[in-house]
Design a protein around this motif. Structure first.
Motif, mmCIF file in Angstrom:
data_model
loop_
_atom_site.group_PDB
_atom_site.id
_atom_site.type_symbol
_atom_site.label_atom_id
_atom_site.label_comp_id
_atom_site.label_asym_id
_atom_site.label_seq_id
_atom_site.Cartn_x
_atom_site.Cartn_y
_atom_site.Cartn_z
ATOM 1 N N ALA B 377 34.469 23.520 163.667
ATOM 2 C CA ALA B 377 35.304 23.213 164.593
ATOM 3 C C ALA B 377 34.934 24.105 165.988
ATOM 4 O O ALA B 377 35.176 23.672 166.855
ATOM 5 C CB ALA B 377 36.731 23.406 164.346
ATOM 6 N N VAL B 378 34.678 25.494 165.564
ATOM 7 C CA VAL B 378 34.446 26.302 166.774
ATOM 8 C C VAL B 378 33.323 25.688 167.928
ATOM 9 O O VAL B 378 33.359 25.837 168.972
ATOM 10 C CB VAL B 378 34.120 27.490 166.254
ATOM 11 C CG1 VAL B 378 34.088 28.759 167.404
ATOM 12 C CG2 VAL B 378 35.350 28.190 165.577
ATOM 13 N N ASN B 379 32.266 25.459 167.072
ATOM 14 C CA ASN B 379 30.983 25.190 167.823
ATOM 15 C C ASN B 379 31.315 23.810 168.682
ATOM 16 O O ASN B 379 30.818 23.393 169.676
ATOM 17 C CB ASN B 379 29.995 24.830 166.892
ATOM 18 C CG ASN B 379 29.071 26.267 166.398
ATOM 19 O OD1 ASN B 379 29.320 27.225 167.206
ATOM 20 N ND2 ASN B 379 28.869 26.465 165.201
ATOM 21 N N ALA B 380 32.072 22.953 167.897
ATOM 22 C CA ALA B 380 32.169 21.585 168.437
ATOM 23 C C ALA B 380 33.188 21.727 169.683
ATOM 24 O O ALA B 380 33.061 21.356 170.888
ATOM 25 C CB ALA B 380 33.000 20.737 167.523
ATOM 26 N N ALA B 381 34.069 22.700 169.692
ATOM 27 C CA ALA B 381 35.087 23.146 170.723
ATOM 28 C C ALA B 381 34.264 23.787 171.828
ATOM 29 O O ALA B 381 34.356 23.348 172.934
ATOM 30 C CB ALA B 381 36.304 23.777 170.175
ATOM 31 N N LYS B 382 33.367 24.444 171.372
ATOM 32 C CA LYS B 382 32.617 25.187 172.610
ATOM 33 C C LYS B 382 31.732 24.110 173.403
ATOM 34 O O LYS B 382 31.294 24.339 174.335
ATOM 35 C CB LYS B 382 31.676 26.204 171.781
ATOM 36 C CG LYS B 382 32.536 27.671 171.590
ATOM 37 C CD LYS B 382 31.448 28.723 171.246
ATOM 38 C CE LYS B 382 32.183 29.989 171.153
ATOM 39 N NZ LYS B 382 31.114 31.033 170.473
ATOM 40 N N ALA B 383 30.876 23.144 172.429
ATOM 41 C CA ALA B 383 30.257 22.210 173.278
ATOM 42 C C ALA B 383 31.235 21.411 174.253
ATOM 43 O O ALA B 383 30.710 21.035 175.129
ATOM 44 C CB ALA B 383 29.621 21.301 172.025
ATOM 45 N N ILE B 384 32.354 21.094 173.731
ATOM 46 C CA ILE B 384 33.321 20.292 174.531
ATOM 47 C C ILE B 384 33.573 21.132 175.857
ATOM 48 O O ILE B 384 33.643 20.503 177.065
ATOM 49 C CB ILE B 384 34.356 19.969 173.961
ATOM 50 C CG1 ILE B 384 34.123 18.674 172.750
ATOM 51 C CG2 ILE B 384 35.394 19.489 174.650
ATOM 52 C CD1 ILE B 384 35.102 18.591 171.735
ATOM 53 N N VAL B 385 33.936 22.421 175.771
ATOM 54 C CA VAL B 385 34.303 23.253 176.970
ATOM 55 C C VAL B 385 33.118 23.294 177.846
ATOM 56 O O VAL B 385 33.093 23.297 179.126
ATOM 57 C CB VAL B 385 34.992 24.565 176.421
ATOM 58 C CG1 VAL B 385 35.220 25.640 177.629
ATOM 59 C CG2 VAL B 385 36.253 24.397 175.808
ATOM 60 N N ARG B 386 32.040 23.578 177.252
ATOM 61 C CA ARG B 386 30.768 23.860 178.128
ATOM 62 C C ARG B 386 30.389 22.532 178.673
ATOM 63 O O ARG B 386 30.097 22.736 180.044
ATOM 64 C CB ARG B 386 29.468 23.986 176.996
ATOM 65 C CG ARG B 386 28.354 24.539 177.807
ATOM 66 C CD ARG B 386 26.978 24.867 176.833
ATOM 67 N NE ARG B 386 27.425 26.127 176.245
ATOM 68 C CZ ARG B 386 27.661 26.210 174.871
ATOM 69 N NH1 ARG B 386 27.500 25.193 173.970
ATOM 70 N NH2 ARG B 386 27.808 27.352 174.429
ATOM 71 N N ALA B 387 30.713 21.341 178.294
ATOM 72 C CA ALA B 387 30.702 20.096 179.054
ATOM 73 C C ALA B 387 31.589 19.748 180.178
ATOM 74 O O ALA B 387 31.099 19.546 181.221
ATOM 75 C CB ALA B 387 30.905 18.954 177.976
ATOM 76 N N ALA B 388 32.538 20.535 179.792
ATOM 77 C CA ALA B 388 33.669 20.494 181.126
ATOM 78 C C ALA B 388 33.140 21.505 182.253
ATOM 79 O O ALA B 388 33.126 21.026 183.514
ATOM 80 C CB ALA B 388 34.791 21.047 180.593
ATOM 81 N N ILE B 389 32.616 22.754 181.816
ATOM 82 C CA ILE B 389 32.021 23.677 182.705
ATOM 83 C C ILE B 389 30.920 23.073 183.602
ATOM 84 O O ILE B 389 30.842 23.119 184.653
ATOM 85 C CB ILE B 389 31.665 24.988 182.132
ATOM 86 C CG1 ILE B 389 32.867 25.685 181.351
ATOM 87 C CG2 ILE B 389 31.006 25.745 183.097
ATOM 88 C CD1 ILE B 389 32.627 26.816 180.366
ATOM 89 N N GLU B 390 30.115 22.426 182.887
ATOM 90 C CA GLU B 390 28.886 21.712 183.474
ATOM 91 C C GLU B 390 29.213 20.708 184.580
ATOM 92 O O GLU B 390 28.642 20.561 185.629
ATOM 93 C CB GLU B 390 27.886 20.957 182.372
ATOM 94 C CG GLU B 390 27.484 22.080 181.315
ATOM 95 C CD GLU B 390 26.391 23.192 181.999
ATOM 96 O OE1 GLU B 390 25.941 22.817 183.214
ATOM 97 O OE2 GLU B 390 25.946 24.171 181.193
ATOM 98 N N ALA B 391 30.418 20.069 184.136
ATOM 99 C CA ALA B 391 30.919 18.921 184.950
ATOM 100 C C ALA B 391 31.462 19.568 186.400
ATOM 101 O O ALA B 391 31.701 18.856 187.497
ATOM 102 C CB ALA B 391 31.951 18.143 184.479
#
Lengths: 71, 652
Positions: B377-391
């Motif tokens: 869960a933690v890695n998936a959540a980080k990947a999602i937040v990272r995608a938002a930051i990249e946007a």
């Protein structure tokens, strides 16, 4: 100074409320409202369960369901 | 340019509908103008359960199925078809809630085994409570061991084939007897949903009455089964809600922050997103991209879940999901299951927003899929937040965040209400019952449910609730209805003096409660069942939920889940009013069963009234009738007797 306001209840009774003296504020502190911390250990939790939720977990509480044999 | 004032009671929504129009974005509000409801489907008169049809069983104009019989090719009558369609709605709604509960049970098991990093047992008290419910030994056993047993026992409720669901015994005894007498006690959650689909298959159950009985059984498997498991186990994993100050409406979005919106229903993911958004590594990355920080906000029931436990702000309810993107500042909208519009990726194309689907049960064409599993869960959540930051650096077009943001208090679980009314040593529903008996509080109403663009957004909820509290009815809320009333400023203690009648205002002042109580997400309607049961068991208000001066409503309902919820409330003894539209009007016979006949069977019935004030009056009339039946229709103040008065009594 405490100022009270009169309001009417659905059955027509007039009551006083403190509405006008309400001072808006915001809760402070991380533990604001965190009443669970008052239960310190498992024994206290179980005791609290049997009293606060006696409707389900107490052997001697029947409330509206008083009968010979507890559920 | 239209001013959109007739579309919504929410100023932020009205403002952004204007921007959507300028930006050329299609929203549900506009699509509702162009997509007219099918008149045959709207009244439940279309059967498409086999290839001999679809059959439209339309009655001659001005005639009802009480006078003439119209059938489909197989001979199915209008009432059978109506009942089948209604039962299928219940089955779908119950399936949605129950699958949610199942996911939480699986996560609890994984967490207990140490196979779900990031998840812990946050509420031992609630875990012990569930252990008692399931008959699991507590003693000095380690918390993880108890959690594993509780998780397994909860999961077994889904596949159970015989007997009764464990939580059925939490209902008032009299209510249990009613269910047993009718033979509608759920045996297992999945079993009742499967049987509902089987019964409604071509050529199986052709009797509207038995179809309805099974509808109640499937609905009870939701309310006292899947939903309750979801709620209770989420409390174990994430903590039982306690009163918390929150903020609501699209003004919670921050133009200078990376904005991540979590939308959907299961808090398993959103809880981790909240953790990931606070991660120093993520915050550093956001700053490196020029943002001040990371702002997480919620939409729909996910919003209610994370607000209650973390104070994360709510951006809006169901009909605001597209408009959140229209602000131009949402960098990622993360969705899981239920109430998610397929239009989101299309709306997002006009901006820079990433739509991220996360559940293997819910994919949307045009969205990015980042699969979420509790084991990682933690890695998936980080990947999602990272995608938002990249946007974030790719924001395009005009940014417009409405200035509307309202404070409110949320997080009133049944346990917290119990505590607030009596404290640690005298926790009790007695003060609530006493104040209903003495007339300060007229009764209790549960106002819940969705939004629907066929009616003025938020307006029906708010008007109904204002009418109820004005008449001293304490209102319990969940879901998008709670969000609507929070935006209207009804979920604060000071709202009592402003909007409530004198008696309710007095009680709210004494206890410090708002007149409208936020109890959580739609799955948390089970909390309302528990509160109603506690009121019954405390005594003084009859011995069944149907004796209580209480009513329920979903004035802007839209989803099949709402029908399942409504049916489990009716089956539990609560008079329930729905607005907008009613899905069985094609059969007067079946509609009468729902609106009248159920009273004989379960001592409660459905009602339909789209006007919020008239619907509130129906509820108040019902509450008054129940008060009269209890003999508390005339206010009787409690008098403290001194000795002289006592002697006077003895002399009589």
């Amino acid at each position: 100074m405490e100022v009270k306001e009169e309001k009417t209840r659905f059955d027509g009774v007039r009551v006083e409320v403190l509405g006008p003296t309400y001072e808006p504020g915001k809760p402070a502190g991380q533990d604001e409202g965190n009443w669970r911390r008052k239960l310190r250990d498992r024994e206290e939790m179980l005791r609290y369960l049997r009293t606060s939720e006696r409707y389900w977990y107490s052997s001697d509480w029947y409330g509206s369901e008083r009968r010979k044999n507890p559920a | 340019m239209a001013d959109h004032l007739d579309r919504s009671a929410c100023p932020a929504t009205v403002q952004l509908l204007g921007k959507a129009q300028q930006d050329g974005v299609s929203t549900a509000f506009l699509r509702a103008d162009h997509v007219k409801p099918c008149p045959i489907g709207a009244e439940g008169s279309c059967c498409r359960n086999c290839a001999m049809g679809p059959c439209r069983v339309l009655l001659p104009r001005g005639k009802s199925d009480l006078e003439v019989e119209v059938t489909g090719v197989c001979g199915a009558t209008t009432d059978t078809i109506s009942a089948r369609n209604f039962l299928r709605m219940i089955a779908a709604g119950a399936a949605a809630h129950s699958d949610h509960g199942r996911a939480v049970a699986e996560t609890l098991i994984a967490a207990a085994k140490g196979e779900a990093p990031g998840y812990t047992i946050k509420d031992e008290y609630k875990l012990l409570k569930l252990a008692l419910d399931f008959g699991i030994e507590v003693g000095d056993r380690p918390i993880e061991e108890i959690a594993l047993d509780v998780g397994k026992a909860a999961l077994a409720q889904f596949s159970q084939q015989e007997g009764e669901l464990a939580f059925i015994k939490k209902a008032p005894l009299k209510r249990q007897e009613i269910w047993r007498k009718l033979g509608i006690v759920p045996r297992g959650i999945d079993r009742e949903i499967v049987e509902a689909l089987h019964r409604t298959h071509m050529g199986v159950d052709q009797d509207a009455e038995t179809l309805l009985l099974h509808g109640m059984r499937a609905a009870l498997a939701d309310g006292w089964g899947g939903s309750m498991i979801g709620t209770e186990l989420q409390d174990v994993l994430f903590g039982t809600p306690q009163p918390i100050l929150g903020q609501v409406n699209l003004g919670v979005l921050k133009p200078d922050h990376v904005n991540v919106i979590v939308h959907g229903h299961e808090p398993l993911l959103s809880e981790m997103i909240v953790v990931a958004a606070e991660d120093p590594e993520m915050l550093a990355l956001a700053r490196a991209k020029g943002a001040e920080g990371i702002n997480v906000a919620g939409i729909c029931c996910t919003a209610n879940e994370i607000l209650m436990r973390h104070g994360v702000p709510i951006a809006g309810n169901f009909l605001q999901q597209e408009l959140a993107i229209v602000t131009g500042v949402v960098d990622a909208m993360v969705v899981d299951v239920q109430c998610i519009m397929q239009s989101l990726p299309k709306v997002a194309q006009c901006y820079h927003t990433r739509i991220i689907t996360t559940s293997n049960r819910a994919h949307i064409p045009g969205a990015t899929h980042i699969e979420f599993h509790e084991h990682d869960a933690v890695n998936a959540a980080k990947a999602i937040v990272r995608a938002a930051i990249e946007a974030f650096p790719h924001r395009t077009g005009r940014v417009e965040v409405p200035p509307h943001r309202v404070d409110f208090v949320a997080g009133f679980s049944h346990e917290t209400i119990d505590y607030l009314l009596g404290g640690v040593f005298r926790a009790s529903y007695r003060p609530l019952n006493d104040n209903i008996i003495n007339g300060r509080i007229r009764g209790v109403a549960g106002v819940v449910g969705c939004n629907n663009p066929r009616v003025k957004h938020d307006s029906v909820h708010v008007e109904m609730v204002k009418e109820l509290i004005k008449n001293d009815v304490l209102v319990l809320q969940t879901g998008c209805s709670a969000i609507a009333c929070a935006k209207a400023g009804l979920l604060t203690p000071e709202a009592a003096a402003r909007y409530a009648g004198g008696g309710l205002a007095e009680v709210c002042e004494a206890v410090g409660l708002p007149p409208v109580i936020h109890m959580g997400a739609c799955v948390d309607n089970s909390r309302i069942l528990m509160a109603a049961t506690a009121m019954v068991k405390e005594g003084g208000l009859g011995d069944d939920i149907s004796d209580l001066p209480a009513a329920g409503a979903a004035p802007e309902w839209m989803s099949e889940k709402a029908i399942a919820i409504g049916q489990y409330f009716v089956a539990s003894g609560v008079f329930t009013v729905f607005g907008v539209t009613w899905p069985t009007t094609g059969s007067e016979k079946f509609t009468r069963m729902l609106f009248e006949g159920l009273e004989e069977k379960v001592k409660a019935r459905w009602a339909y009234e789209p006007d919020p004030i008239k619907a509130a009056r129906l509820m108040i009339e019902h509450i008054d009738a129940k008060r009269k039946a209890l003999g508390i229709d005339k206010a009787r103040e409690r008098v403290l007797y001194d000795m002289a008065m006592r002697r006077g009594l003895e002399a009589l």
